[in-house]
Design a protein around this motif. Structure first.
Motif, PDB file in Angstrom:
ATOM      1  N   ASN A 134      -6.783  11.358   0.379  1.00  0.00           N
ATOM      2  CA  ASN A 134      -6.440  10.790  -0.922  1.00  0.00           C
ATOM      3  C   ASN A 134      -7.139   9.440  -1.037  1.00  0.00           C
ATOM      4  O   ASN A 134      -6.802   8.503  -0.320  1.00  0.00           O
ATOM      5  CB  ASN A 134      -4.923  10.608  -1.056  1.00  0.00           C
ATOM      6  CG  ASN A 134      -4.542  10.059  -2.413  1.00  0.00           C
ATOM      7  OD1 ASN A 134      -4.913  10.608  -3.444  1.00  0.00           O
ATOM      8  ND2 ASN A 134      -3.806   8.953  -2.425  1.00  0.00           N
ATOM      9  N   TYR A 135      -8.134   9.366  -1.942  1.00  0.00           N
ATOM     10  CA  TYR A 135      -8.948   8.158  -2.056  1.00  0.00           C
ATOM     11  C   TYR A 135      -8.062   6.958  -2.379  1.00  0.00           C
ATOM     12  O   TYR A 135      -7.278   6.985  -3.321  1.00  0.00           O
ATOM     13  CB  TYR A 135     -10.002   8.333  -3.139  1.00  0.00           C
ATOM     14  CG  TYR A 135     -11.010   7.213  -3.191  1.00  0.00           C
ATOM     15  CD1 TYR A 135     -12.149   7.255  -2.393  1.00  0.00           C
ATOM     16  CD2 TYR A 135     -10.823   6.103  -4.010  1.00  0.00           C
ATOM     17  CE1 TYR A 135     -13.075   6.237  -2.419  1.00  0.00           C
ATOM     18  CE2 TYR A 135     -11.740   5.076  -4.039  1.00  0.00           C
ATOM     19  CZ  TYR A 135     -12.868   5.149  -3.252  1.00  0.00           C
ATOM     20  OH  TYR A 135     -13.775   4.117  -3.288  1.00  0.00           O
ATOM     21  N   SER A 136      -8.204   5.887  -1.606  1.00  0.00           N
ATOM     22  CA  SER A 136      -7.297   4.748  -1.743  1.00  0.00           C
ATOM     23  C   SER A 136      -8.029   3.430  -1.524  1.00  0.00           C
ATOM     24  O   SER A 136      -8.362   3.078  -0.381  1.00  0.00           O
ATOM     25  CB  SER A 136      -6.139   4.870  -0.745  1.00  0.00           C
ATOM     26  OG  SER A 136      -5.352   3.691  -0.734  1.00  0.00           O
ATOM     27  N   GLY A 137      -8.246   2.703  -2.614  1.00  0.00           N
ATOM     28  CA  GLY A 137      -8.718   1.338  -2.481  1.00  0.00           C
ATOM     29  C   GLY A 137      -7.661   0.457  -1.843  1.00  0.00           C
ATOM     30  O   GLY A 137      -7.974  -0.506  -1.140  1.00  0.00           O
ATOM     31  N   GLY A 138      -6.398   0.782  -2.089  1.00  0.00           N
ATOM     32  CA  GLY A 138      -5.317   0.017  -1.485  1.00  0.00           C
ATOM     33  C   GLY A 138      -5.387   0.022   0.027  1.00  0.00           C
ATOM     34  O   GLY A 138      -5.074  -0.989   0.679  1.00  0.00           O
ATOM     35  N   GLY A 139      -5.789   1.139   0.611  1.00  0.00           N
ATOM     36  CA  GLY A 139      -5.920   1.209   2.059  1.00  0.00           C
ATOM     37  C   GLY A 139      -6.935   0.213   2.589  1.00  0.00           C
ATOM     38  O   GLY A 139      -6.782  -0.330   3.688  1.00  0.00           O
ATOM     39  N   TYR A 140      -7.977  -0.049   1.802  1.00  0.00           N
ATOM     40  CA  TYR A 140      -8.997  -1.005   2.242  1.00  0.00           C
ATOM     41  C   TYR A 140      -8.533  -2.442   2.097  1.00  0.00           C
ATOM     42  O   TYR A 140      -9.059  -3.335   2.767  1.00  0.00           O
ATOM     43  CB  TYR A 140     -10.312  -0.747   1.507  1.00  0.00           C
ATOM     44  CG  TYR A 140     -11.141   0.290   2.229  1.00  0.00           C
ATOM     45  CD1 TYR A 140     -12.234  -0.082   2.997  1.00  0.00           C
ATOM     46  CD2 TYR A 140     -10.791   1.637   2.182  1.00  0.00           C
ATOM     47  CE1 TYR A 140     -12.966   0.859   3.694  1.00  0.00           C
ATOM     48  CE2 TYR A 140     -11.513   2.584   2.872  1.00  0.00           C
ATOM     49  CZ  TYR A 140     -12.615   2.186   3.636  1.00  0.00           C
ATOM     50  OH  TYR A 140     -13.326   3.121   4.340  1.00  0.00           O
ATOM     51  N   VAL A 141      -7.554  -2.689   1.242  1.00  0.00           N
ATOM     52  CA  VAL A 141      -6.934  -4.017   1.211  1.00  0.00           C
ATOM     53  C   VAL A 141      -6.140  -4.228   2.499  1.00  0.00           C
ATOM     54  O   VAL A 141      -6.136  -5.327   3.073  1.00  0.00           O
ATOM     55  CB  VAL A 141      -6.036  -4.185  -0.027  1.00  0.00           C
ATOM     56  CG1 VAL A 141      -5.384  -5.556  -0.034  1.00  0.00           C
ATOM     57  CG2 VAL A 141      -6.842  -3.978  -1.304  1.00  0.00           C
ATOM     58  N   VAL A 142      -5.489  -3.173   2.983  1.00  0.00           N
ATOM     59  CA  VAL A 142      -4.786  -3.260   4.272  1.00  0.00           C
ATOM     60  C   VAL A 142      -5.790  -3.530   5.394  1.00  0.00           C
ATOM     61  O   VAL A 142      -5.533  -4.341   6.303  1.00  0.00           O
ATOM     62  CB  VAL A 142      -3.992  -1.971   4.540  1.00  0.00           C
ATOM     63  CG1 VAL A 142      -3.315  -2.041   5.912  1.00  0.00           C
ATOM     64  CG2 VAL A 142      -2.944  -1.743   3.456  1.00  0.00           C
ATOM     65  N   ILE A 143      -6.954  -2.874   5.341  1.00  0.00           N
ATOM     66  CA  ILE A 143      -7.994  -3.122   6.343  1.00  0.00           C
ATOM     67  C   ILE A 143      -8.454  -4.576   6.276  1.00  0.00           C
ATOM     68  O   ILE A 143      -8.609  -5.245   7.305  1.00  0.00           O
ATOM     69  CB  ILE A 143      -9.185  -2.167   6.126  1.00  0.00           C
ATOM     70  CG1 ILE A 143      -8.769  -0.721   6.377  1.00  0.00           C
ATOM     71  CG2 ILE A 143     -10.351  -2.544   7.041  1.00  0.00           C
ATOM     72  CD1 ILE A 143      -9.818   0.306   5.981  1.00  0.00           C
TER      73      ILE A 143
END
Length: 349
Positions: A134-143
């Motif tokens: 599931n494509y998630s820009g939010g996940g890259y904020v966590v990164i």
């Protein structure tokens, strides 16, 4: 405006600009800056993997070990860096909205928690980590948060040291907002209706997901670095183990931070990028070290990018180019033309 760089045999063989940086403004040149949008994720992925190589981050450890800024309680299960990079962590928030240049910007903690003045919801885990793509820009904020907290360095200078400087991406920056002394080098965004974007562009404090300002030449240097890593060359930006993890095909045909394309085609690495007012794409064939980068300051620049990529692929004989069948030429007569006279409506409008 549009700017293009072409890669052949791990070299930039062509780079030029077309059109204007703004309505009635200066011409686009190879040195014009554009927002890279989600291509930022591919660059961030290399930075994160370099921290894994240095032992600062773990690829399969609970990400909460590295960041104290993300208020995730672990109810859905542990989330790992590998899952976040490959869009399988179950995190939400597909894309970012950006902020007006004079708006109050949220802190990273406010973005993660969805607190004012953040304009996106809190970043949460909606499903079991690792269960689906599931494509998630939010996940890259966590990164981004994890890289900052684990290293002790702010994200922009951290990425300069990890990726931008080693790959000689001298024009590029993760600084948000863009430094005032560099704004004159940037193309101004264009809205979906073709009008000039008020405020010239948006600001993206979600740097790891969408914060890169760059040029096609710099992104071509990045793509060449990717190719050399994927080919296992000495002195590449990533060692063999990290590079192998990057290009391991996961759910959705994604690697770590990159789209790997169809499984039945030639090896291909790519990513698109879109912010308010800009659209971009890079394509790389690592085995031949061929590819291209196309960046536009148009919200709907993707239509043009597709045509340009197809044309470059034809000229440089990319391995998955589409061969058009030969067609006979038929003279256009009045009788033929009259068959198409009428009133038409575009279905998308």
């Amino acid at each position: 405006g549009v700017s293009i760089a072409v890669i052949e045999n791990c070299r930039i063989v062509d780079a030029r600009g077309f059109g204007l940086k703004s309505w009635g403004g200066e011409p686009v040149t190879p040195n014009t800056l554009f927002q890279a949008g989600s291509i930022s994720k591919s660059v961030t992925a290399i930075g994160a993997l370099r921290l894994v190589e240095k032992g600062v981050l773990g690829l399969d450890e609970d990400i909460r070990r590295y960041t104290k800024s993300w208020p995730y309680d672990g109810a859905q299960g542990a989330v790992t860096l590998r899952q976040l990079l490959g869009h399988t962590a179950g995190t939400n928030v597909a894309g970012m909205k950006g902020y007006e240049p004079d708006a109050r910007l949220p802190t990273l903690a406010q973005i993660l928690a969805g607190e004012v003045p953040a304009n996106t919801p809190a970043i949460k885990v909606d499903g079991q980590p690792g269960s689906r793509w599931n494509y998630s820009g939010g996940g890259y904020v966590v990164i981004q948060s994890s890289m900052r907290d684990a290293s002790g360095d702010d994200f922009a200078p951290l990425m300069r040291g990890l990726v931008l400087s080693p790959l000689r991406m001298e024009a590029s920056s993760f600084d948000q907002p863009l430094a005032a002394d560099r704004s004159g080098s940037a193309a101004q965004g264009t809205a979906a209706d073709g009008s000039q974007l008020p405020g010239k562009w948006r600001v993206y404090p979600e740097q790891g997901a969408a914060g890169l300002w760059t040029t096609p030449k710099d992104l071509a240097r990045f793509a060449i670095g990717l190719a050399r890593s994927a080919r296992g060359e000495d002195g590449a930006i990533l060692g063999n183990e990290a590079a192998a993890q990057l290009v391991t095909r996961g759910p959705g045909n994604w690697g770590l931070g990159v789209d790997l394309g169809p499984a039945d085609g030639p090896r291909r690495i790519s990513h698109t990028g879109k912010t308010i007012g800009y659209t971009s794409m890079f394509v790389l064939y690592p085995d031949n070290c061929q590819g291209a980068v196309v960046m536009t300051n148009g919200y709907d620049g993707g239509w043009l990018i597709s045509e340009i990529m197809r044309a470059i692929g034809d000229v440089y004989h990319w391995p998955d180019r589409k061969q058009e069948s030969a067609q006979a030429t038929v003279p256009l007569t009045d009788a033929i033309a009259s068959r198409f006279v009428g009133t038409f409506r575009l279905k998308d409008f």
